[in-house]
Motif scaffolding. Structure first.
Motif, PDB file in Angstrom:
ATOM      1  N   LEU A 186       0.801  -1.222   0.000  1.00 31.99           N
ATOM      2  CA  LEU A 186       0.000   0.000   0.000  1.00 31.99           C
ATOM      3  C   LEU A 186       0.835   1.275   0.000  1.00 31.99           C
ATOM      4  O   LEU A 186       0.352   2.327  -0.433  1.00 31.99           O
ATOM      5  N   VAL A 187       2.073   1.192   0.482  1.00 32.86           N
ATOM      6  CA  VAL A 187       2.883   2.403   0.606  1.00 32.86           C
ATOM      7  C   VAL A 187       4.223   2.279  -0.111  1.00 32.86           C
ATOM      8  O   VAL A 187       4.532   3.043  -1.029  1.00 32.86           O
ATOM      9  N   ALA A 188       5.040   1.320   0.307  1.00 34.16           N
ATOM     10  CA  ALA A 188       6.421   1.261  -0.196  1.00 34.16           C
ATOM     11  C   ALA A 188       6.493   0.955  -1.683  1.00 34.16           C
ATOM     12  O   ALA A 188       7.240   1.612  -2.424  1.00 34.16           O
ATOM     13  N   ILE A 270       7.614   5.560   6.801  1.00 38.41           N
ATOM     14  CA  ILE A 270       8.175   5.200   5.499  1.00 38.41           C
ATOM     15  C   ILE A 270       7.938   6.317   4.485  1.00 38.41           C
ATOM     16  O   ILE A 270       8.837   6.662   3.704  1.00 38.41           O
ATOM     17  N   TYR A 271       6.756   6.895   4.517  1.00 33.16           N
ATOM     18  CA  TYR A 271       6.492   8.016   3.616  1.00 33.16           C
ATOM     19  C   TYR A 271       7.422   9.181   3.919  1.00 33.16           C
ATOM     20  O   TYR A 271       7.949   9.846   3.020  1.00 33.16           O
ATOM     21  N   ARG A 272       7.638   9.439   5.214  1.00 31.84           N
ATOM     22  CA  ARG A 272       8.535  10.520   5.616  1.00 31.84           C
ATOM     23  C   ARG A 272       9.956  10.263   5.112  1.00 31.84           C
ATOM     24  O   ARG A 272      10.644  11.166   4.623  1.00 31.84           O
ATOM     25  N   VAL A 310       5.966  11.317  14.059  1.00 35.17           N
ATOM     26  CA  VAL A 310       6.585  10.469  13.041  1.00 35.17           C
ATOM     27  C   VAL A 310       8.096  10.667  13.137  1.00 35.17           C
ATOM     28  O   VAL A 310       8.572  11.790  13.313  1.00 35.17           O
ATOM     29  N   ASP A 311       8.846   9.575  13.054  1.00 39.25           N
ATOM     30  CA  ASP A 311      10.305   9.670  13.146  1.00 39.25           C
ATOM     31  C   ASP A 311      10.825  10.738  12.193  1.00 39.25           C
ATOM     32  O   ASP A 311      10.553  10.710  10.994  1.00 39.25           O
TER      33      ASP A 311
END
Length: 331
Positions: A186-188, A270-272, A310-311
């Motif tokens: 869905l994201v990566a 992951i998006y960040r 978020v990290d």
């Protein structure tokens, strides 16, 4: 670009069966001194870490099969018996906070992996998640094999089926083959296909089992949290090129699945990480708001917002750390 990915898949994607253990051992002997470290980052994994350590020690660290030279569990502040179980099984256990005490530790998997470079010495470093069930030594031999047999390969990811089911979580239900990598799909995967299409051929870009040459890892920045796998993969591409990256099919990966909210926080990190690599400028909003249904004082049910940071931190390449440079100089 599709043709380039297909060429890469034909040249740099293998099965664990393509390199039998005897051949890998012979390749290691021929390198005259190449050493291998296996690192297990662990946080409250007492149920599985011991079995993983025992398999590696029994099958890859014996007199007859001296493939792995060093096995280290880096404990990330566990509150259960993770450290005790890992040590009893034969691993060297190091507490995250005892590594580089000059730099205060922050929570996150990437933080542990980054610090592990300080307490290991192998020329090849192999990372394995500590929550795997029914662990096979193939997860190690598969990803170190190309690094021992092909000097042009610098970074190898494991690929596998990830069945989605709840048997491991103590519930009685079946498993859905190949549906376990929800954040991946869905994201990566969309991020990689859209922005780094050269990496579109990686089956498990977020998988926690991968090996690399220390000479590469020590030059890469490490996102401190869940974005570490995507960050390392993208930065490895830009540092050594696609042809130095590879993947090996090791079968099936069984592990504990996280709930939807945890996956949401993982996806945001992951998006960040991708956002930083697309533009080293500002972050749009380094926080994620999720909702939980709860009851107020009057017994009314409502959705309550919960906001998480978020990290937003990354550790610099390890070669820039004075203690690491001194340690390498002395060694």
């Amino acid at each position: 670009m599709l043709e380039e990915v297909e060429r890469w898949l034909s040249r740099r994607s293998w099965s664990v069966a393509d390199r039998p253990l005897e051949g890998i051992l012979a390749a290691k002997r021929s390198t005259r001194g190449t050493t291998i470290s296996v690192v297990l980052p662990a946080l409250n994994e007492e149920a599985t870490v011991g079995d993983i350590v025992r398999v590696i020690r029994r099958e890859l660290m014996s007199e007859s099969v001296p493939l792995v030279d060093e096995l280290v569990v880096v404990d990330s502040g566990s509150t259960d018996r993770t450290a005790e179980v890992a040590a009893a099984a034969g691993a060297r256990v190091v507490a995250r906070d005892a590594i580089l005490p000059r730099i205060p530790a922050v929570p996150g998997k990437g933080e542990v992996l980054w610090r592990s470079l300080m307490v290991t010495s192998g020329d090849i470093v192999c990372f394995v998640d500590a929550d795997l069930k029914d662990f096979s030594a193939d997860f190690v031999t598969g990803i170190v094999g190309p690094l021992l047999t092909d000097p042009d390969v610098a970074f190898v990811k494991a690929m596998y089926d990830r069945p989605l089911g709840t048997e491991f979580d103590g519930l009685a239900s079946g498993k859905t083959p190949g549906q376990g990598g929800r954040v991946t799909e869905l994201v990566a995967r969309p991020l990689l296909n859209l922005h780094w299409p050269q990496l579109a051929g990686f089956v498990q870009p977020l998988g926690g089992e991968y090996a690399a040459r220390r000479s590469l890892l020590e030059r890469l920045p490490f996102p401190v949290g869940y974005g570490v796998e995507l960050g390392l993969l993208v930065d490895a591409l830009h540092t050594v090129g696609l042809d130095a990256l590879a993947q090996v099919d090791v079968g099936v990966r069984k592990h504990r699945h996280q709930d939807g909210r945890a996956l949401g926080r993982m996806a945001a990190a992951i998006y960040r990480t991708a956002q930083l690599r697309l533009s080293r400028g500002h972050l749009v909003r380094p926080r994620l708001t999720q909702f939980e249904r709860s009851e107020d004082g009057d017994g009314e049910s409502r959705f309550t917002p919960r906001t998480y940071e978020v990290d937003t931190e990354e550790r610099p390449p390890m070669v820039e750390i004075a203690e690491y440079a001194e340690r390498r100089r002395v060694a």
